[in-house]
Motif scaffolding. Structure first.
Motif, PDB file in Angstrom:
ATOM      1  N   PHE A  74       9.335  17.094 -13.933  1.00 14.68           N
ATOM      2  CA  PHE A  74       9.053  18.438 -13.415  1.00 14.68           C
ATOM      3  C   PHE A  74       8.296  18.364 -12.102  1.00 14.68           C
ATOM      4  N   SER A 107       4.133  25.893 -14.105  1.00 10.01           N
ATOM      5  CA  SER A 107       5.038  25.230 -15.045  1.00 10.01           C
ATOM      6  C   SER A 107       4.699  25.728 -16.434  1.00 10.01           C
ATOM      7  N   PRO A 140       0.324  20.415 -16.547  1.00 13.63           N
ATOM      8  CA  PRO A 140       1.189  21.308 -15.761  1.00 13.63           C
ATOM      9  C   PRO A 140       0.759  21.514 -14.313  1.00 13.63           C
ATOM     10  N   CYS A 159      -2.347  26.531 -10.331  1.00 11.31           N
ATOM     11  CA  CYS A 159      -1.159  26.533 -11.189  1.00 11.31           C
ATOM     12  C   CYS A 159      -1.319  27.638 -12.217  1.00 11.31           C
ATOM     13  N   GLY A 190       7.772  27.424  -8.993  1.00 11.59           N
ATOM     14  CA  GLY A 190       7.673  26.884 -10.347  1.00 11.59           C
ATOM     15  C   GLY A 190       8.559  25.671 -10.520  1.00 11.59           C
ATOM     16  N   GLU A 192      10.140  22.910 -13.860  1.00 13.42           N
ATOM     17  CA  GLU A 192      10.234  22.632 -15.292  1.00 13.42           C
ATOM     18  C   GLU A 192      11.278  21.550 -15.555  1.00 13.42           C
ATOM     19  N   SER A 235      13.574  23.429 -10.100  1.00 12.81           N
ATOM     20  CA  SER A 235      12.414  23.959  -9.387  1.00 12.81           C
ATOM     21  C   SER A 235      12.868  24.855  -8.248  1.00 12.81           C
ATOM     22  N   ALA A 344      10.241  27.584 -14.272  1.00 13.83           N
ATOM     23  CA  ALA A 344      10.827  27.588 -12.929  1.00 13.83           C
ATOM     24  C   ALA A 344      11.730  28.793 -12.706  1.00 13.83           C
TER      25      ALA A 344
END
Length: 413
Positions: A74, A107, A140, A159, A190, A192, A235, A344
Protein backbone atom coordinates in the motif's frame (compact mmCIF):
# COMPACT_ATOMS: atom_id res chain seq x y z
CA UNK A 1 -10.22 35.02 8.47
CA UNK A 2 -10.78 34.71 4.74
CA UNK A 3 -10.58 31.16 3.42
CA UNK A 4 -8.00 30.57 0.73
CA UNK A 5 -9.20 29.16 -2.59
CA UNK A 6 -7.85 25.67 -3.28
CA UNK A 7 -7.16 24.21 -6.71
CA UNK A 8 -6.07 20.82 -8.07
CA UNK A 9 -2.83 20.94 -10.07
CA UNK A 10 -1.60 17.34 -10.20
CA UNK A 11 -3.02 13.82 -10.44
CA UNK A 12 -1.47 10.38 -9.97
CA UNK A 13 -3.00 6.92 -9.83
CA UNK A 14 -2.21 3.23 -9.85
CA UNK A 15 -5.41 1.23 -10.26
CA UNK A 16 -6.80 -2.07 -11.54
CA UNK A 17 -7.61 -0.19 -14.76
CA UNK A 18 -4.08 1.05 -15.34
CA UNK A 19 -1.00 2.44 -13.66
CA UNK A 20 -1.41 5.97 -15.01
CA UNK A 21 -4.23 8.49 -14.77
CA UNK A 22 -4.71 8.42 -18.53
CA UNK A 23 -5.03 4.64 -18.75
CA UNK A 24 -7.35 4.60 -15.73
CA UNK A 25 -9.59 7.30 -17.18
CA UNK A 26 -9.64 5.97 -20.73
CA UNK A 27 -10.60 2.51 -19.51
CA UNK A 28 -13.35 3.99 -17.36
CA UNK A 29 -14.79 5.80 -20.36
CA UNK A 30 -14.55 2.61 -22.41
CA UNK A 31 -16.53 0.74 -19.77
CA UNK A 32 -13.74 -1.76 -19.20
CA UNK A 33 -13.52 -3.83 -16.04
CA UNK A 34 -10.36 -4.30 -13.99
CA UNK A 35 -11.91 -7.27 -12.19
CA UNK A 36 -10.78 -10.85 -12.74
CA UNK A 37 -10.28 -14.07 -10.81
CA UNK A 38 -8.21 -13.35 -7.73
CA UNK A 39 -4.59 -14.55 -7.83
CA UNK A 40 -3.22 -13.12 -4.56
CA UNK A 41 -5.15 -15.68 -2.54
CA UNK A 42 -6.36 -19.17 -3.40
CA UNK A 43 -9.86 -18.54 -4.70
CA UNK A 44 -10.87 -22.11 -3.84
CA UNK A 45 -10.53 -21.24 -0.15
CA UNK A 46 -13.21 -18.54 -0.21
CA UNK A 47 -16.77 -18.02 -1.42
CA UNK A 48 -15.60 -14.86 -3.23
CA UNK A 49 -13.58 -15.72 -6.33
CA UNK A 50 -12.80 -12.36 -7.91
CA UNK A 51 -10.86 -9.19 -7.15
CA UNK A 52 -9.58 -6.05 -8.84
CA UNK A 53 -5.80 -6.44 -8.81
CA UNK A 54 -3.11 -4.16 -10.18
CA UNK A 55 -1.52 -5.51 -13.34
CA UNK A 56 2.18 -5.46 -14.24
CA UNK A 57 3.20 -3.89 -10.94
CA UNK A 58 6.94 -3.12 -10.78
CA UNK A 59 7.91 -0.88 -7.84
CA UNK A 60 11.43 -0.40 -9.23
CA UNK A 61 9.94 1.92 -11.85
CA UNK A 62 9.10 4.36 -9.06
CA UNK A 63 11.65 3.80 -6.29
CA UNK A 64 14.91 2.12 -5.35
CA UNK A 65 14.58 -1.63 -4.80
CA UNK A 66 16.04 -1.37 -1.30
CA UNK A 67 13.39 1.19 -0.39
CA UNK A 68 10.59 -0.90 -1.88
CA UNK A 69 11.62 -3.88 0.28
CA UNK A 70 10.99 -1.76 3.36
CA UNK A 71 7.47 -0.82 2.30
CA UNK A 72 4.22 -2.73 2.30
CA UNK A 73 2.44 -2.72 -1.06
CA UNK A 74 0.00 0.00 0.00
CA UNK A 75 2.92 2.33 0.68
CA UNK A 76 4.58 1.43 -2.60
CA UNK A 77 1.34 2.32 -4.38
CA UNK A 78 1.13 5.66 -2.58
CA UNK A 79 4.74 6.58 -3.36
CA UNK A 80 4.24 5.74 -7.04
CA UNK A 81 1.02 7.74 -7.36
CA UNK A 82 2.50 10.67 -5.40
CA UNK A 83 5.56 10.84 -7.64
CA UNK A 84 3.29 10.82 -10.69
CA UNK A 85 1.14 13.59 -9.24
CA UNK A 86 4.13 15.77 -8.33
CA UNK A 87 5.56 15.33 -11.82
CA UNK A 88 2.16 16.05 -13.36
CA UNK A 89 1.93 19.26 -11.34
CA UNK A 90 5.49 20.22 -12.32
CA UNK A 91 6.07 20.84 -8.63
CA UNK A 92 9.68 21.31 -7.61
CA UNK A 93 9.88 20.79 -3.84
CA UNK A 94 12.90 22.95 -3.06
CA UNK A 95 14.38 23.54 0.38
CA UNK A 96 12.70 26.93 0.32
CA UNK A 97 9.13 25.67 -0.11
CA UNK A 98 9.45 22.23 1.55
CA UNK A 99 8.15 23.40 4.98
CA UNK A 100 4.98 24.64 3.26
CA UNK A 101 4.36 21.39 1.35
CA UNK A 102 2.42 18.85 3.41
CA UNK A 103 1.31 15.24 2.98
CA UNK A 104 -2.03 13.77 4.06
CA UNK A 105 -2.67 10.24 2.80
CA UNK A 106 -5.21 7.83 4.25
CA UNK A 107 -5.43 4.05 4.36
CA UNK A 108 -8.23 1.95 5.73
CA UNK A 109 -6.25 -1.02 7.02
CA UNK A 110 -2.57 -0.42 6.22
CA UNK A 111 -0.05 -3.21 5.79
CA UNK A 112 -2.19 -6.34 5.97
CA UNK A 113 0.14 -8.40 3.77
CA UNK A 114 3.11 -7.47 5.96
CA UNK A 115 1.21 -8.39 9.12
CA UNK A 116 0.24 -11.83 7.82
CA UNK A 117 3.70 -12.61 6.48
CA UNK A 118 5.50 -11.56 9.67
CA UNK A 119 2.97 -13.27 11.95
CA UNK A 120 3.65 -16.59 10.20
CA UNK A 121 7.39 -16.06 10.71
CA UNK A 122 6.82 -15.35 14.39
CA UNK A 123 4.70 -18.47 14.90
CA UNK A 124 7.06 -20.73 12.98
CA UNK A 125 10.48 -19.34 13.95
CA UNK A 126 10.10 -16.97 16.91
CA UNK A 127 10.44 -13.23 17.41
CA UNK A 128 14.05 -13.02 16.21
CA UNK A 129 12.92 -13.74 12.67
CA UNK A 130 10.37 -10.93 12.63
CA UNK A 131 11.60 -8.06 10.47
CA UNK A 132 12.80 -4.93 12.27
CA UNK A 133 10.79 -3.07 9.64
CA UNK A 134 7.58 -4.88 10.59
CA UNK A 135 5.94 -2.00 12.48
CA UNK A 136 7.00 0.76 10.06
CA UNK A 137 5.70 -1.33 7.17
CA UNK A 138 2.40 -2.12 8.92
CA UNK A 139 1.11 1.19 10.24
CA UNK A 140 -1.38 3.07 8.01
CA UNK A 141 0.38 6.43 8.38
CA UNK A 142 3.52 5.12 6.69
CA UNK A 143 2.24 5.93 3.20
CA UNK A 144 2.26 9.60 4.19
CA UNK A 145 5.57 9.16 6.00
CA UNK A 146 7.34 7.53 3.07
CA UNK A 147 5.92 9.99 0.53
CA UNK A 148 7.26 12.81 2.69
CA UNK A 149 10.70 11.17 2.88
CA UNK A 150 10.84 10.28 -0.81
CA UNK A 151 9.78 13.74 -1.98
CA UNK A 152 11.22 15.97 0.73
CA UNK A 153 7.88 17.47 1.80
CA UNK A 154 8.36 18.91 5.30
CA UNK A 155 4.97 20.46 6.02
CA UNK A 156 2.13 18.94 8.02
CA UNK A 157 2.23 15.16 7.66
CA UNK A 158 -0.83 13.12 8.57
CA UNK A 159 -3.12 10.19 7.82
CA UNK A 160 -6.85 9.80 8.20
CA UNK A 161 -8.12 6.29 8.94
CA UNK A 162 -11.87 6.15 8.38
CA UNK A 163 -12.26 2.78 6.65
CA UNK A 164 -13.60 3.21 3.11
CA UNK A 165 -13.87 6.98 3.55
CA UNK A 166 -10.15 7.37 4.34
CA UNK A 167 -9.09 8.72 0.95
CA UNK A 168 -11.92 11.26 0.74
CA UNK A 169 -11.51 12.36 4.36
CA UNK A 170 -7.78 12.80 3.81
CA UNK A 171 -8.37 15.05 0.80
CA UNK A 172 -10.95 17.03 2.76
CA UNK A 173 -8.67 17.39 5.77
CA UNK A 174 -5.79 18.50 3.51
CA UNK A 175 -8.15 20.98 1.84
CA UNK A 176 -8.88 22.60 5.19
CA UNK A 177 -5.14 22.82 5.98
CA UNK A 178 -4.65 25.01 2.91
CA UNK A 179 -7.84 27.00 3.43
CA UNK A 180 -6.71 28.08 6.87
CA UNK A 181 -3.20 28.93 5.66
CA UNK A 182 -1.17 26.19 7.38
CA UNK A 183 0.33 24.96 4.08
CA UNK A 184 0.54 26.15 0.49
CA UNK A 185 0.58 22.72 -1.15
CA UNK A 186 -0.70 19.31 -0.04
CA UNK A 187 0.03 15.87 -1.48
CA UNK A 188 -3.11 13.99 -0.58
CA UNK A 189 -5.24 10.93 -1.26
CA UNK A 190 -5.42 7.29 -0.25
CA UNK A 191 -3.75 3.92 -0.71
CA UNK A 192 -4.73 0.32 -0.04
CA UNK A 193 -3.41 -3.19 -0.68
CA UNK A 194 -5.95 -5.44 1.07
CA UNK A 195 -5.90 -8.56 -1.12
CA UNK A 196 -4.78 -11.00 1.55
CA UNK A 197 -6.14 -14.17 3.14
CA UNK A 198 -7.30 -12.48 6.32
CA UNK A 199 -9.02 -9.64 4.46
CA UNK A 200 -10.84 -12.13 2.27
CA UNK A 201 -11.69 -14.21 5.34
CA UNK A 202 -13.01 -11.25 7.32
CA UNK A 203 -15.12 -9.74 4.57
CA UNK A 204 -16.36 -13.19 3.56
CA UNK A 205 -17.45 -13.95 7.12
CA UNK A 206 -19.28 -10.64 7.16
CA UNK A 207 -20.98 -11.65 3.90
CA UNK A 208 -19.88 -8.36 2.37
CA UNK A 209 -18.18 -9.70 -0.78
CA UNK A 210 -19.92 -10.69 -3.97
CA UNK A 211 -20.04 -14.46 -4.45
CA UNK A 212 -20.82 -14.06 -8.13
CA UNK A 213 -18.09 -16.14 -9.76
CA UNK A 214 -18.20 -14.25 -13.06
CA UNK A 215 -15.59 -11.45 -13.01
CA UNK A 216 -17.42 -9.59 -15.75
CA UNK A 217 -20.63 -9.11 -13.76
CA UNK A 218 -19.68 -9.46 -10.08
CA UNK A 219 -19.60 -5.73 -9.35
CA UNK A 220 -23.00 -4.36 -10.33
CA UNK A 221 -23.89 -1.23 -8.34
CA UNK A 222 -27.55 -0.21 -8.30
CA UNK A 223 -28.58 -3.39 -10.14
CA UNK A 224 -31.38 -5.33 -8.45
CA UNK A 225 -29.26 -8.52 -8.48
CA UNK A 226 -26.21 -7.01 -6.76
CA UNK A 227 -24.86 -9.27 -4.03
CA UNK A 228 -21.81 -7.59 -2.50
CA UNK A 229 -18.68 -5.64 -3.33
CA UNK A 230 -15.51 -6.74 -5.12
CA UNK A 231 -12.28 -5.91 -3.30
CA UNK A 232 -9.63 -3.92 -5.14
CA UNK A 233 -6.26 -2.28 -4.56
CA UNK A 234 -4.35 0.81 -5.62
CA UNK A 235 -3.78 4.48 -4.87
CA UNK A 236 -4.96 7.88 -5.98
CA UNK A 237 -3.05 11.07 -5.15
CA UNK A 238 -3.92 14.71 -5.80
CA UNK A 239 -1.74 17.79 -5.61
CA UNK A 240 -3.88 20.56 -4.19
CA UNK A 241 -2.63 24.04 -3.46
CA UNK A 242 -3.76 27.55 -2.76
CA UNK A 243 -4.81 29.47 -5.84
CA UNK A 244 -2.12 32.01 -5.03
CA UNK A 245 0.57 29.31 -4.97
CA UNK A 246 -0.62 27.84 -8.26
CA UNK A 247 -0.74 31.23 -9.96
CA UNK A 248 2.65 32.27 -8.64
CA UNK A 249 4.33 29.25 -10.20
CA UNK A 250 2.24 29.25 -13.38
CA UNK A 251 0.71 25.86 -12.67
CA UNK A 252 -1.96 24.25 -14.86
CA UNK A 253 -5.20 24.08 -12.91
CA UNK A 254 -7.48 21.06 -13.39
CA UNK A 255 -10.35 22.10 -11.15
CA UNK A 256 -11.18 23.89 -7.94
CA UNK A 257 -11.86 22.00 -4.70
CA UNK A 258 -14.63 23.99 -3.06
CA UNK A 259 -16.48 21.84 -0.52
CA UNK A 260 -15.99 19.14 2.10
CA UNK A 261 -18.51 17.50 4.39
CA UNK A 262 -17.98 14.81 7.02
CA UNK A 263 -20.59 13.26 9.28
CA UNK A 264 -21.01 10.28 11.59
CA UNK A 265 -23.94 7.86 11.59
CA UNK A 266 -23.77 7.00 15.31
CA UNK A 267 -25.72 3.92 14.33
CA UNK A 268 -23.90 0.65 13.52
CA UNK A 269 -20.36 -0.62 12.97
CA UNK A 270 -20.99 -1.82 9.40
CA UNK A 271 -24.52 -0.96 8.31
CA UNK A 272 -25.29 2.56 7.02
CA UNK A 273 -27.82 4.62 8.93
CA UNK A 274 -31.45 4.15 7.84
CA UNK A 275 -32.40 6.13 4.75
CA UNK A 276 -28.74 7.19 4.39
CA UNK A 277 -29.25 9.90 6.97
CA UNK A 278 -25.52 10.36 7.70
CA UNK A 279 -24.57 10.43 4.02
CA UNK A 280 -27.22 13.10 3.44
CA UNK A 281 -25.77 15.31 6.17
CA UNK A 282 -22.26 14.93 4.72
CA UNK A 283 -23.51 15.95 1.26
CA UNK A 284 -25.41 18.93 2.67
CA UNK A 285 -22.32 20.06 4.58
CA UNK A 286 -20.12 19.76 1.50
CA UNK A 287 -22.55 21.72 -0.69
CA UNK A 288 -22.97 24.40 1.96
CA UNK A 289 -19.19 24.62 2.37
CA UNK A 290 -18.84 24.96 -1.41
CA UNK A 291 -21.34 27.81 -1.53
CA UNK A 292 -23.07 26.40 -4.60
CA UNK A 293 -26.75 25.88 -5.27
CA UNK A 294 -28.06 22.33 -5.18
CA UNK A 295 -29.12 22.70 -8.79
CA UNK A 296 -25.54 23.55 -9.80
CA UNK A 297 -24.40 19.97 -9.13
CA UNK A 298 -24.27 17.99 -12.39
CA UNK A 299 -22.62 14.71 -11.45
CA UNK A 300 -22.25 12.51 -8.38
CA UNK A 301 -19.57 9.85 -8.26
CA UNK A 302 -21.46 7.60 -5.88
CA UNK A 303 -19.96 5.41 -3.19
CA UNK A 304 -22.02 2.73 -4.98
CA UNK A 305 -20.46 -0.42 -3.54
CA UNK A 306 -22.82 -2.99 -5.12
CA UNK A 307 -24.15 -4.00 -1.70
CA UNK A 308 -27.88 -4.12 -1.02
CA UNK A 309 -28.11 -1.51 1.73
CA UNK A 310 -25.46 0.94 0.56
CA UNK A 311 -26.88 1.48 -2.90
CA UNK A 312 -30.50 1.86 -1.84
CA UNK A 313 -29.69 4.09 1.16
CA UNK A 314 -27.29 6.26 -0.83
CA UNK A 315 -30.01 6.75 -3.45
CA UNK A 316 -32.44 7.80 -0.72
CA UNK A 317 -29.85 10.18 0.72
CA UNK A 318 -29.34 11.83 -2.69
CA UNK A 319 -33.11 12.27 -3.06
CA UNK A 320 -33.33 13.72 0.45
CA UNK A 321 -30.61 16.28 -0.32
CA UNK A 322 -31.49 17.23 -3.89
CA UNK A 323 -35.25 16.77 -4.05
CA UNK A 324 -36.55 16.92 -7.62
CA UNK A 325 -33.08 17.82 -8.92
CA UNK A 326 -31.93 14.30 -8.01
CA UNK A 327 -33.54 13.12 -11.24
CA UNK A 328 -31.49 15.62 -13.28
CA UNK A 329 -28.22 14.32 -11.87
CA UNK A 330 -25.94 11.72 -13.37
CA UNK A 331 -25.06 9.31 -10.53
CA UNK A 332 -22.55 6.63 -11.52
CA UNK A 333 -20.42 4.15 -9.62
CA UNK A 334 -16.95 3.60 -11.03
CA UNK A 335 -16.58 0.72 -8.56
CA UNK A 336 -18.40 -1.30 -11.20
CA UNK A 337 -15.05 -1.24 -13.04
CA UNK A 338 -12.37 -0.70 -10.38
CA UNK A 339 -13.89 -2.77 -7.62
CA UNK A 340 -13.83 -1.25 -4.14
CA UNK A 341 -10.39 0.13 -3.29
CA UNK A 342 -11.40 0.64 0.37
CA UNK A 343 -9.24 3.45 1.79
CA UNK A 344 -8.04 4.43 -1.69
CA UNK A 345 -11.53 4.52 -3.22
CA UNK A 346 -12.39 8.12 -2.36
CA UNK A 347 -9.14 9.42 -3.83
CA UNK A 348 -9.36 7.46 -7.07
CA UNK A 349 -13.00 8.49 -7.42
CA UNK A 350 -12.08 12.13 -6.78
CA UNK A 351 -9.77 11.86 -9.79
CA UNK A 352 -12.63 10.44 -11.86
CA UNK A 353 -14.84 13.34 -10.76
CA UNK A 354 -12.20 15.90 -11.75
CA UNK A 355 -11.67 14.24 -15.13
CA UNK A 356 -15.44 14.32 -15.72
CA UNK A 357 -15.29 18.10 -15.27
CA UNK A 358 -12.28 18.46 -17.58
CA UNK A 359 -13.54 16.23 -20.40
CA UNK A 360 -17.31 16.80 -20.11
CA UNK A 361 -17.83 13.05 -19.93
CA UNK A 362 -19.48 11.00 -17.20
CA UNK A 363 -18.16 7.46 -16.75
CA UNK A 364 -20.79 4.71 -16.66
CA UNK A 365 -22.02 2.18 -14.16
CA UNK A 366 -21.34 -1.05 -16.03
CA UNK A 367 -23.05 -4.42 -15.49
CA UNK A 368 -26.39 -2.68 -15.07
CA UNK A 369 -29.02 -5.12 -16.31
CA UNK A 370 -32.01 -5.27 -13.95
CA UNK A 371 -33.40 -1.99 -12.62
CA UNK A 372 -34.06 -1.73 -8.88
CA UNK A 373 -37.04 0.46 -7.92
CA UNK A 374 -35.04 1.45 -4.81
CA UNK A 375 -32.28 2.86 -7.04
CA UNK A 376 -34.22 4.82 -9.65
CA UNK A 377 -31.85 7.69 -10.48
CA UNK A 378 -29.83 8.07 -13.69
CA UNK A 379 -26.96 5.71 -12.91
CA UNK A 380 -25.43 6.22 -16.39
CA UNK A 381 -26.03 2.59 -17.32
CA UNK A 382 -23.29 0.81 -19.25
CA UNK A 383 -22.25 3.67 -21.58
CA UNK A 384 -20.29 6.88 -21.00
CA UNK A 385 -22.46 9.99 -21.23
CA UNK A 386 -21.35 13.23 -22.88
CA UNK A 387 -22.39 15.96 -20.45
CA UNK A 388 -21.04 19.30 -19.37
CA UNK A 389 -20.01 18.96 -15.75
CA UNK A 390 -19.45 22.23 -13.94
CA UNK A 391 -19.81 20.83 -10.41
CA UNK A 392 -19.17 17.26 -9.30
CA UNK A 393 -19.73 15.68 -5.90
CA UNK A 394 -17.93 12.53 -4.76
CA UNK A 395 -19.31 10.38 -1.92
CA UNK A 396 -17.36 7.98 0.30
CA UNK A 397 -18.86 6.01 3.18
CA UNK A 398 -17.06 3.73 5.63
CA UNK A 399 -17.50 1.12 8.36
CA UNK A 400 -17.91 2.83 11.69
CA UNK A 401 -20.46 5.24 10.27
CA UNK A 402 -18.03 7.54 8.47
CA UNK A 403 -19.49 9.68 5.69
CA UNK A 404 -17.46 12.04 3.51
CA UNK A 405 -18.34 14.19 0.52
CA UNK A 406 -16.14 16.36 -1.69
CA UNK A 407 -17.25 19.03 -4.15
CA UNK A 408 -15.14 19.93 -7.19
CA UNK A 409 -15.91 22.83 -9.51
CA UNK A 410 -14.76 23.85 -12.96
CA UNK A 411 -12.04 26.46 -12.55
CA UNK A 412 -13.07 29.79 -14.06
CA UNK A 413 -10.34 32.06 -12.80
Amino acid sequence: MEKKRVVVTGLGAVTPLGNTVDSFWNNLLAGKSGIDYVTKVNKDDFPAKVAAELKDWDPSVYMEKKDAKRMDLFTQYAVAAAKMAVEDAKLDITDEIAPRVGVWIGSGIGGMATYEEQFHKFIEKGYRRVSPFFVPMLIPDMAAGQVSIQLGAKGINSCTVTACASGANSIGDAFKVIQRGDADVMITGGAEAPLTNMSFAGFSSAKALSTNGDPKTASRPFDKNRDGFVMGEGSGILIIESLESAQNRGARIYAELVGYGSAGDAYHITSPAPEGEGAARAMNQAISDAGVDLTAVDYINAHGTSTELNDSFETKAIKQVFGDHAYNLSVSSTKSMTGHLLGAAGAVEAIASIKAIIDSKVPPTINYETPDPECDLDVVPNETKAKEVNVALSNSLGFGGHNAALVFKKYNG
